[in-house]
Design a protein around this motif. Sequence first.
Motif, PDB file in Angstrom:
ATOM      1  N   THR A 112      58.182  42.818  48.313  1.00 12.48           N
ATOM      2  CA  THR A 112      58.983  42.756  47.094  1.00 12.48           C
ATOM      3  C   THR A 112      58.535  43.766  46.050  1.00 12.48           C
ATOM      4  OG1 THR A 112      57.562  41.068  46.111  1.00 12.48           O
ATOM      5  CG2 THR A 112      59.439  40.309  47.440  1.00 12.48           C
ATOM      6  N   GLY A 113      57.476  44.515  46.333  1.00 11.21           N
ATOM      7  CA  GLY A 113      57.004  45.536  45.407  1.00 11.21           C
ATOM      8  C   GLY A 113      55.926  45.072  44.464  1.00 11.21           C
ATOM      9  N   ARG A 114      55.514  43.823  44.567  1.00 14.78           N
ATOM     10  CA  ARG A 114      54.440  43.327  43.700  1.00 14.78           C
ATOM     11  C   ARG A 114      53.089  43.617  44.348  1.00 14.78           C
ATOM     12  NH1 ARG A 114      56.228  40.472  39.468  1.00 14.78           N
ATOM     13  NH2 ARG A 114      58.305  39.617  39.629  1.00 14.78           N
ATOM     14  N   LYS A 115      52.113  43.821  43.499  1.00 16.04           N
ATOM     15  CA  LYS A 115      50.772  44.077  44.006  1.00 16.04           C
ATOM     16  C   LYS A 115      50.106  42.767  44.397  1.00 16.04           C
ATOM     17  CE  LYS A 115      50.980  48.280  43.561  1.00 16.04           C
ATOM     18  NZ  LYS A 115      51.396  48.906  44.732  1.00 16.04           N
ATOM     19  N   LEU A 116      49.156  42.876  45.291  1.00 17.02           N
ATOM     20  CA  LEU A 116      48.388  41.701  45.653  1.00 17.02           C
ATOM     21  C   LEU A 116      47.542  41.262  44.466  1.00 17.02           C
ATOM     22  CD1 LEU A 116      47.262  42.896  49.166  1.00 17.02           C
ATOM     23  CD2 LEU A 116      49.095  41.307  48.619  1.00 17.02           C
ATOM     24  N   ASP A 117      47.384  39.984  44.331  1.00 20.58           N
ATOM     25  CA  ASP A 117      46.626  39.428  43.216  1.00 20.58           C
ATOM     26  C   ASP A 117      45.158  39.792  43.388  1.00 20.58           C
ATOM     27  OD1 ASP A 117      45.734  38.045  41.082  1.00 20.58           O
ATOM     28  OD2 ASP A 117      46.276  36.065  41.821  1.00 20.58           O
ATOM     29  N   PRO A 118      44.538  40.389  42.358  1.00 22.72           N
ATOM     30  CA  PRO A 118      43.134  40.766  42.500  1.00 22.72           C
ATOM     31  C   PRO A 118      42.213  39.561  42.703  1.00 22.72           C
ATOM     32  CG  PRO A 118      43.939  41.286  40.301  1.00 22.72           C
ATOM     33  CD  PRO A 118      45.098  40.782  41.092  1.00 22.72           C
ATOM     34  N   ARG A 119      42.652  38.380  42.331  1.00 18.05           N
ATOM     35  CA  ARG A 119      41.821  37.196  42.537  1.00 18.05           C
ATOM     36  C   ARG A 119      41.779  36.795  44.006  1.00 18.05           C
ATOM     37  NH1 ARG A 119      44.963  33.712  38.848  1.00 18.05           N
ATOM     38  NH2 ARG A 119      46.146  35.551  38.341  1.00 18.05           N
ATOM     39  N   ASP A 120      42.681  37.329  44.823  1.00 19.46           N
ATOM     40  CA  ASP A 120      42.669  37.024  46.249  1.00 19.46           C
ATOM     41  C   ASP A 120      41.624  37.835  47.003  1.00 19.46           C
ATOM     42  OD1 ASP A 120      44.714  35.294  45.814  1.00 19.46           O
ATOM     43  OD2 ASP A 120      46.278  36.602  46.582  1.00 19.46           O
ATOM     44  N   HIS A 121      41.042  38.820  46.367  1.00 16.16           N
ATOM     45  CA  HIS A 121      40.111  39.718  47.031  1.00 16.16           C
ATOM     46  C   HIS A 121      38.785  39.737  46.279  1.00 16.16           C
ATOM     47  CE1 HIS A 121      43.266  41.212  49.648  1.00 16.16           C
ATOM     48  NE2 HIS A 121      44.052  41.187  48.597  1.00 16.16           N
ATOM     49  N   THR A 122      37.766  40.208  46.955  1.00 13.74           N
ATOM     50  CA  THR A 122      36.447  40.240  46.330  1.00 13.74           C
ATOM     51  C   THR A 122      36.297  41.394  45.359  1.00 13.74           C
ATOM     52  OG1 THR A 122      35.613  41.524  48.201  1.00 13.74           O
ATOM     53  CG2 THR A 122      35.356  39.123  48.294  1.00 13.74           C
ATOM     54  N   GLU A 123      37.110  42.426  45.490  1.00 13.43           N
ATOM     55  CA  GLU A 123      37.027  43.559  44.573  1.00 13.43           C
ATOM     56  C   GLU A 123      38.359  43.759  43.858  1.00 13.43           C
ATOM     57  OE1 GLU A 123      36.100  47.109  46.711  1.00 13.43           O
ATOM     58  OE2 GLU A 123      37.611  46.751  48.215  1.00 13.43           O
ATOM     59  N   PRO A 124      38.326  44.307  42.637  1.00 12.41           N
ATOM     60  CA  PRO A 124      39.576  44.487  41.887  1.00 12.41           C
ATOM     61  C   PRO A 124      40.475  45.558  42.501  1.00 12.41           C
ATOM     62  CG  PRO A 124      37.689  45.291  40.637  1.00 12.41           C
ATOM     63  CD  PRO A 124      37.155  44.665  41.877  1.00 12.41           C
ATOM     64  N   LEU A 125      41.708  45.569  42.037  1.00  8.38           N
ATOM     65  CA  LEU A 125      42.707  46.505  42.542  1.00  8.38           C
ATOM     66  C   LEU A 125      42.281  47.952  42.323  1.00  8.38           C
ATOM     67  CD1 LEU A 125      45.583  46.997  43.676  1.00  8.38           C
ATOM     68  CD2 LEU A 125      46.382  46.918  41.326  1.00  8.38           C
ATOM     69  N   THR A 126      41.710  48.242  41.156  1.00  7.19           N
ATOM     70  CA  THR A 126      41.298  49.631  40.888  1.00  7.19           C
ATOM     71  C   THR A 126      40.208  50.080  41.843  1.00  7.19           C
ATOM     72  OG1 THR A 126      39.792  48.842  39.178  1.00  7.19           O
ATOM     73  CG2 THR A 126      41.971  49.592  38.464  1.00  7.19           C
ATOM     74  N   ALA A 127      39.305  49.202  42.213  1.00  9.97           N
ATOM     75  CA  ALA A 127      38.250  49.569  43.155  1.00  9.97           C
ATOM     76  C   ALA A 127      38.819  49.800  44.552  1.00  9.97           C
ATOM     77  CB  ALA A 127      37.174  48.488  43.192  1.00  9.97           C
ATOM     78  N   ARG A 128      39.799  48.970  44.957  1.00 11.57           N
ATOM     79  CA  ARG A 128      40.415  49.178  46.275  1.00 11.57           C
ATOM     80  C   ARG A 128      41.189  50.482  46.325  1.00 11.57           C
ATOM     81  NH1 ARG A 128      43.975  44.337  47.299  1.00 11.57           N
ATOM     82  NH2 ARG A 128      43.810  44.023  45.081  1.00 11.57           N
ATOM     83  N   LEU A 129      41.932  50.795  45.244  1.00 11.45           N
ATOM     84  CA  LEU A 129      42.666  52.058  45.205  1.00 11.45           C
ATOM     85  C   LEU A 129      41.704  53.245  45.130  1.00 11.45           C
ATOM     86  CD1 LEU A 129      45.664  51.228  42.867  1.00 11.45           C
ATOM     87  CD2 LEU A 129      45.766  51.852  45.271  1.00 11.45           C
ATOM     88  N   ALA A 130      40.617  53.103  44.387  1.00 12.99           N
ATOM     89  CA  ALA A 130      39.638  54.189  44.281  1.00 12.99           C
ATOM     90  C   ALA A 130      39.016  54.476  45.637  1.00 12.99           C
ATOM     91  CB  ALA A 130      38.562  53.825  43.261  1.00 12.99           C
ATOM     92  N   ARG A 131      38.714  53.446  46.393  1.00 15.19           N
ATOM     93  CA  ARG A 131      38.157  53.654  47.725  1.00 15.19           C
ATOM     94  C   ARG A 131      39.170  54.338  48.635  1.00 15.19           C
ATOM     95  NH1 ARG A 131      38.204  49.561  51.221  1.00 15.19           N
ATOM     96  NH2 ARG A 131      38.147  48.085  49.508  1.00 15.19           N
ATOM     97  N   SER A 132      40.436  53.986  48.511  1.00 17.78           N
ATOM     98  CA  SER A 132      41.478  54.602  49.338  1.00 17.78           C
ATOM     99  C   SER A 132      41.688  56.069  48.985  1.00 17.78           C
ATOM    100  CB  SER A 132      42.803  53.870  49.164  1.00 17.78           C
ATOM    101  OG  SER A 132      42.701  52.557  49.593  1.00 17.78           O
ATOM    102  N   CYS A 133      41.518  56.414  47.696  1.00 19.18           N
ATOM    103  CA  CYS A 133      41.817  57.769  47.228  1.00 19.18           C
ATOM    104  C   CYS A 133      40.584  58.655  47.097  1.00 19.18           C
ATOM    105  CB  CYS A 133      42.505  57.706  45.871  1.00 19.18           C
ATOM    106  SG  CYS A 133      44.053  56.836  45.926  1.00 19.18           S
TER     107      CYS A 133
END
Length: 145
Positions: free
Chosen positions: A52-73
């Motif tokens: 649906t275009g919504r981001k995954l809730d950062p509370r569902d993961h051990t690291e925040p969204l910015t950290a996951r995107l930073a690791r990907s990029c």
Amino acid sequence: MPALQQLPAAGAVVDTWRALLTGPWCQDMPLPLRRGRFLLVLYAATRLADPTGRKLDPRDHTEPLTARLARSCGTRPQTVARILGAATKAGALTEHAPGRYALTTTTVPDWSAALAHLTPHRDPSGPPPDPPQPFLRASAPLYGP
């Protein structure tokens, strides 16, 4: 199953957003946004979005969204946070709650607002920036006697 009861194809919003990003949005985007990490972070953000275009809730993961995107990029989380803020200013993303983003399929994002958000502002009353240093040549040859 009748056609009216079928669910839309998985990733319909994500696919539309990716098509807009590679097509008309990229053509209207200023060159510094296209050549920097801005596009890379936006492409990586589509991988983390649900259908649906919504981001995954950062509370569902051990690291925040910015950290996951930073690791990907391959960049810092602070840079990713600035880029997500710029995409929000442009209208390509919306932030429903702190750290919770959603893809929006606006027809005309304001890329100049994103560029202004990413451009560092210098205090006009402060000291001027240092001039670039000229290239100094070595007095001795680099190779051989």
